[in-house]
Motif scaffolding. Structure first.
Motif, PDB file in Angstrom:
ATOM      1  N   ASP A  74      38.487 -19.966  42.779  1.00 13.12           N
ATOM      2  CA  ASP A  74      38.323 -19.641  44.198  1.00 13.12           C
ATOM      3  C   ASP A  74      37.179 -18.655  44.439  1.00 13.12           C
ATOM      4  N   ARG A  75      36.655 -18.058  43.374  1.00 17.72           N
ATOM      5  CA  ARG A  75      35.569 -17.092  43.510  1.00 17.72           C
ATOM      6  C   ARG A  75      34.215 -17.661  43.097  1.00 17.72           C
ATOM      7  N   TRP A  76      34.192 -18.565  42.137  1.00 14.19           N
ATOM      8  CA  TRP A  76      32.951 -19.088  41.574  1.00 14.19           C
ATOM      9  C   TRP A  76      32.810 -20.568  41.910  1.00 14.19           C
ATOM     10  N   PRO A  77      31.586 -21.110  41.798  1.00 17.18           N
ATOM     11  CA  PRO A  77      31.405 -22.546  42.067  1.00 17.18           C
ATOM     12  C   PRO A  77      32.314 -23.385  41.155  1.00 17.18           C
ATOM     13  N   ARG A  78      33.104 -24.228  41.756  1.00 20.27           N
ATOM     14  CA  ARG A  78      34.102 -24.963  40.981  1.00 20.27           C
ATOM     15  C   ARG A  78      33.473 -25.939  39.993  1.00 20.27           C
ATOM     16  N   THR A  79      32.330 -26.496  40.337  1.00 20.88           N
ATOM     17  CA  THR A  79      31.680 -27.405  39.380  1.00 20.88           C
ATOM     18  C   THR A  79      31.244 -26.661  38.129  1.00 20.88           C
ATOM     19  N   LEU A  80      30.738 -25.436  38.287  1.00 21.44           N
ATOM     20  CA  LEU A  80      30.310 -24.645  37.140  1.00 21.44           C
ATOM     21  C   LEU A  80      31.512 -24.286  36.254  1.00 21.44           C
ATOM     22  N   VAL A  81      32.615 -23.926  36.882  1.00 27.18           N
ATOM     23  CA  VAL A  81      33.825 -23.598  36.126  1.00 27.18           C
ATOM     24  C   VAL A  81      34.299 -24.814  35.334  1.00 27.18           C
ATOM     25  N   MET A  82      34.286 -25.987  35.975  1.00 26.10           N
ATOM     26  CA  MET A  82      34.710 -27.207  35.290  1.00 26.10           C
ATOM     27  C   MET A  82      33.793 -27.543  34.119  1.00 26.10           C
ATOM     28  N   GLN A  83      32.485 -27.390  34.320  1.00 26.20           N
ATOM     29  CA  GLN A  83      31.546 -27.694  33.230  1.00 26.20           C
ATOM     30  C   GLN A  83      31.808 -26.830  32.008  1.00 26.20           C
ATOM     31  N   GLY A  84      32.013 -25.542  32.230  1.00 26.86           N
ATOM     32  CA  GLY A  84      32.284 -24.658  31.111  1.00 26.86           C
ATOM     33  C   GLY A  84      33.552 -25.050  30.365  1.00 26.86           C
ATOM     34  N   GLY A  85      34.612 -25.338  31.118  1.00 21.13           N
ATOM     35  CA  GLY A  85      35.865 -25.750  30.487  1.00 21.13           C
ATOM     36  C   GLY A  85      35.730 -27.063  29.738  1.00 21.13           C
ATOM     37  N   ASN A  86      35.000 -28.010  30.305  1.00 28.42           N
ATOM     38  CA  ASN A  86      34.829 -29.307  29.650  1.00 28.42           C
ATOM     39  C   ASN A  86      34.052 -29.188  28.343  1.00 28.42           C
ATOM     40  N   LEU A  87      33.040 -28.336  28.319  1.00 24.62           N
ATOM     41  CA  LEU A  87      32.252 -28.179  27.094  1.00 24.62           C
ATOM     42  C   LEU A  87      33.071 -27.521  25.985  1.00 24.62           C
ATOM     43  N   VAL A  88      33.890 -26.543  26.334  1.00 25.95           N
ATOM     44  CA  VAL A  88      34.769 -25.940  25.332  1.00 25.95           C
ATOM     45  C   VAL A  88      35.764 -26.973  24.804  1.00 25.95           C
ATOM     46  N   SER A  89      36.294 -27.806  25.703  1.00 25.83           N
ATOM     47  CA  SER A  89      37.221 -28.860  25.286  1.00 25.83           C
ATOM     48  C   SER A  89      36.530 -29.867  24.374  1.00 25.83           C
ATOM     49  N   ALA A  90      35.288 -30.208  24.692  1.00 23.26           N
ATOM     50  CA  ALA A  90      34.542 -31.134  23.835  1.00 23.26           C
ATOM     51  C   ALA A  90      34.387 -30.568  22.434  1.00 23.26           C
ATOM     52  N   ALA A  91      34.085 -29.278  22.341  1.00 24.71           N
ATOM     53  CA  ALA A  91      33.893 -28.662  21.028  1.00 24.71           C
ATOM     54  C   ALA A  91      35.195 -28.626  20.231  1.00 24.71           C
ATOM     55  N   SER A  92      36.292 -28.231  20.876  1.00 15.99           N
ATOM     56  CA  SER A  92      37.560 -28.121  20.151  1.00 15.99           C
ATOM     57  C   SER A  92      38.063 -29.486  19.706  1.00 15.99           C
ATOM     58  N   VAL A 178      36.376 -39.946  20.255  1.00 15.39           N
ATOM     59  CA  VAL A 178      36.017 -40.522  21.552  1.00 15.39           C
ATOM     60  C   VAL A 178      36.369 -39.553  22.673  1.00 15.39           C
ATOM     61  N   ASP A 179      37.529 -38.915  22.570  1.00 15.59           N
ATOM     62  CA  ASP A 179      37.922 -37.940  23.590  1.00 15.59           C
ATOM     63  C   ASP A 179      36.922 -36.787  23.655  1.00 15.59           C
ATOM     64  N   ALA A 180      36.469 -36.289  22.501  1.00 12.92           N
ATOM     65  CA  ALA A 180      35.486 -35.203  22.489  1.00 12.92           C
ATOM     66  C   ALA A 180      34.193 -35.617  23.187  1.00 12.92           C
ATOM     67  N   LEU A 181      33.731 -36.824  22.904  1.00  5.73           N
ATOM     68  CA  LEU A 181      32.521 -37.326  23.556  1.00  5.73           C
ATOM     69  C   LEU A 181      32.719 -37.422  25.062  1.00  5.73           C
ATOM     70  N   CYS A 182      33.891 -37.871  25.483  1.00  2.00           N
ATOM     71  CA  CYS A 182      34.162 -38.014  26.916  1.00  2.00           C
ATOM     72  C   CYS A 182      34.145 -36.668  27.631  1.00  2.00           C
ATOM     73  N   TRP A 183      34.659 -35.625  26.987  1.00  2.00           N
ATOM     74  CA  TRP A 183      34.594 -34.295  27.601  1.00  2.00           C
ATOM     75  C   TRP A 183      33.144 -33.869  27.824  1.00  2.00           C
ATOM     76  N   ALA A 184      32.280 -34.131  26.856  1.00  2.00           N
ATOM     77  CA  ALA A 184      30.875 -33.748  26.995  1.00  2.00           C
ATOM     78  C   ALA A 184      30.187 -34.546  28.096  1.00  2.00           C
ATOM     79  N   LEU A 185      30.431 -35.854  28.140  1.00  2.00           N
ATOM     80  CA  LEU A 185      29.841 -36.687  29.186  1.00  2.00           C
ATOM     81  C   LEU A 185      30.350 -36.282  30.567  1.00  2.00           C
ATOM     82  N   SER A 186      31.622 -35.908  30.644  1.00  2.00           N
ATOM     83  CA  SER A 186      32.179 -35.476  31.918  1.00  2.00           C
ATOM     84  C   SER A 186      31.485 -34.223  32.427  1.00  2.00           C
ATOM     85  N   ALA A 187      31.213 -33.285  31.531  1.00  2.00           N
ATOM     86  CA  ALA A 187      30.483 -32.081  31.934  1.00  2.00           C
ATOM     87  C   ALA A 187      29.087 -32.429  32.425  1.00  2.00           C
TER      88      ALA A 187
END
Length: 414
Positions: A74-92, A178-187
Motif C-alpha cells: 500500500d506504500r510502494w508501487p505494487r508492480t515493483l513489489v511483485m517483481q522483487g518477490g517473483n525474482l526471489v521465488s525464481a531463485a529459490s 519449469v516453475d523457477a523459469l515461470c517466476w522469472a518470466l512473470s517478473a
C-alpha cells in the motif's frame, strides 16, 4: 457479458501485461504443487509427515510477514513489489530444482528453500491482490476477474497432468525447474505494466499506524472477518488433508498420474463454472460463494472412503466449480467494498487469518493419517469442511452482502 468481450480487455496495455505475468506464473505453480509433493515422497523414507513439514516451512514465514507485505504494497508501487518477490521465488525454486535433479536434496534443504519462497510470497501476494483495481475501471472488474479465471482454469487443467508426466518420465526436479523459469518470466512481463504512483501525504503515517488502520477495517467489517475465520479451518483442511494426505493416498491407490488427473479435474470444473459466470451476475457473491465451496468436501470424503479414480475425478470437477464461485464472489466483494488505498492491507489481514492454521493442518494431519489411516482422516476432514461452510452461512452479513451499486449499474448496461 460474453467471453469475447472479456478478451477485449487484453487490448489495454497494463491489464494485458498483468494478465501475461499471471498466466505464466500460474502455469509454473500448477506444476510445482505436484512436483514438490512427489519430490518429498521420493526421498529415502519420504512420508506424508515430511511433506507436511516442507509445506509448513513455506506457510509459516508467509503468515508471519503477510501484514508487512500488505503495508509495503500500500506504500510502494505494487508492480515493483511483485517483481522483487517473483525474482526471489525464481531463485529459490531454481536452487531446489537443481538439488532435486542432482539427487542432493534432503528435507533440510527443502525446508530452508521453502521458507525463502514463503517469505517472498508474503511480500508479493498482497501487492498482486491489490493491483487489479488499479488496472481496470470498476465496471470492468467482473470481466477482468472472469478472464483471469479462464487463464487459471485452462492452465491448471494441463499443468498437473504435465507435471505428473514429467515426474514419471524425468523426475520432479524438472517440473520444479519449469516453475523457477515461470517466476522469472512473470517478473519480466510486469515491466510492461505502468501504473501511476498514488500520491502520498506530505507527512505519511507510520507503518504501525497503517497496520492499525488495516486492523480497524478488518474487525469492523463483519462479512470479512467471518469468512476469514471460516477459511482458517478450510485452509488447514486443504493443506493438511488434500495436499498432504491426498498425494500419499493417491500413491497407494491410483498412482501419481491419477493424482495429476484429479487436480486437473478441479480446473475443468473451474472452467465450466467460468462459462456460467459469464452469463450470471452474483447479486449475493458471498452467499453463493460459500455455498459453492462446500462442494469441495465431497472429493475429500470419496478419496478417503472410495478411492476409485473416476469417482474422485468427478467429485473434483464439482469442487472446482465451487472454488470458482467463491473466488469470483470473494474478489468482487473485496474489490468493490474496500477502498483501493487499503486493499492490499485488507488482503493481507484476510490471508493472515485464512492461512494461520495451515501449518497446524500440514504438521498434524500427516502423523494423524499415519496413526489412524489416511482414509478415516480424509473422510473426517471432508465432513468438517462442509460443517465449517455451514457455520459461515449462519452470518447474515455474509448471506446478504450485495454487489456495489456502481458495479451493478455497469453490468446492467452490458
Amino acid at each position: 457479458m460474453r467471453l469475447p468481450d472479456s478478451f477485449g480487455l487484453l487490448r489495454q496495455r497494463d491489464f494485458g501485461w498483468f494478465f501475461a505475468s499471471r498466466t505464466v506464473n500460474l502455469l509454473g505453480l500448477s506444476m510445482a504443487n505436484v512436483a514438490l509433493a512427489f519430490a518429498v515422497l521420493d526421498l529415502d523414507g519420504g512420508s506424508a509427515s515430511e511433506l507436511g513439514v516442507v509445506l509448513a516451512a513455506h506457510t509459516v514465514p508467509m503468515v508471519l510477514f503477510l501484514l508487512v507485505g500488505g503495508v509495503v504494497a500500500d506504500r510502494w508501487p505494487r508492480t515493483l513489489v511483485m517483481q522483487g518477490g517473483n525474482l526471489v521465488s525464481a531463485a529459490s525454486q531454481g536452487v531446489l530444482a537443481a538439488l532435486v535433479v542432482a539427487g542432493r536434496a534432503d528435507v533440510t534443504s527443502m525446508v530452508v528453500l521453502s521458507a525463502v519462497h514463503g517469505l517472498a510470497s508474503a511480500v508479493s501476494f498482497p501487492a498482486m491482490a491489490g493491483l487489479l483495481p488499479q488496472l481496470v475501471e470498476r465496471r470492468e472488474l467482473q470481466r477482468a476477474n472472469v478472464l483471469l479465471s479462464v487463464s487459471r482454469g485452462a492452465l491448471t487443467v494441463v499443468g498437473p497432468s504435465i507435471a505428473a508426466l514429467l515426474v514419471v518420465a524425468a523426475g520432479p526436479g524438472w517440473a520444479l525447474a519449469v516453475d523457477a523459469l515461470c517466476w522469472a518470466l512473470s517478473a519480466g512481463a510486469l515491466l510492461g505494466v505502468r501504473v501511476p504512483r498514488a500520491e502520498r501525504p506530505a507527512d505519511p503515517p507510520s507503518a504501525l499506524a497503517d497496520l492499525r488502520e488495516g486492523w480497524d477495517l478488518f474487525r469492523s467489517t463483519t462479512w470479512l472477518w467471518v469468512v476469514v475465520a471460516g477459511f482458517s479451518v478450510l485452509n488447514a483442511l486443504q493443506s493438511g488433508a488434500w495436499l498432504t494426505l491426498g498425494p500419499a493416498q493417491a500413491k497407494r491407490t491410483f498412482g501419481e498420474q491419477g493424482w495429476g488427473l484429479v487436480l486437473s479435474a478441479e480446473s475443468v470444473g473451474l472452467l465450466l463454472m467460468t462459462a456460467i459466470m459469464l452469463r450470471v451476475r452474483l447479486d449475493r457473491p458471498l452467499r453463493w460463494g460459500v455455498a459453492g465451496i462446500a462442494l469441495a468436501g465431497v472429493p475429500l470424503v470419496l478419496l478417503g472412503s472410495a478411492p476409485v479414480l473416476w469417482l474422485v475425478v468427478a467429485a473434483a470437477v464439482l469442487a472446482g466449480m465451487g472454488f470458482e464461485i467463491f473466488n469470483l464472489g470473494w474478489n468482487l466483494a473485496m474489490q468493490e467494498h474496500v477502498e483501493e488505498h487499503q486493499l492490499s492491507r485488507a488482503y493481507s489481514y484476510d490471508a493472515l487469518g485464512s492461512y494461520v492454521a495451515m501449518p497446524v493442518g500440514q504438521l498434524a494431519l500427516g502423523p494423524l493419517g499415519e496413526a489412524l489411516g489416511y482414509g478415516p482422516v480424509l473422510v473426517g476432514a471432508g465432513m468438517l469442511w462442509v460443517a465449517a461452510c455451514g457455520l459461515v452461512l449462519t452470518s447474515r452479513p455474509v448471506r446478504d452482502l450485495a454487489r456495489a451499486p456502481v458495479a451493478e449499474d455497469a453490468l446492467s448496461d452490458r
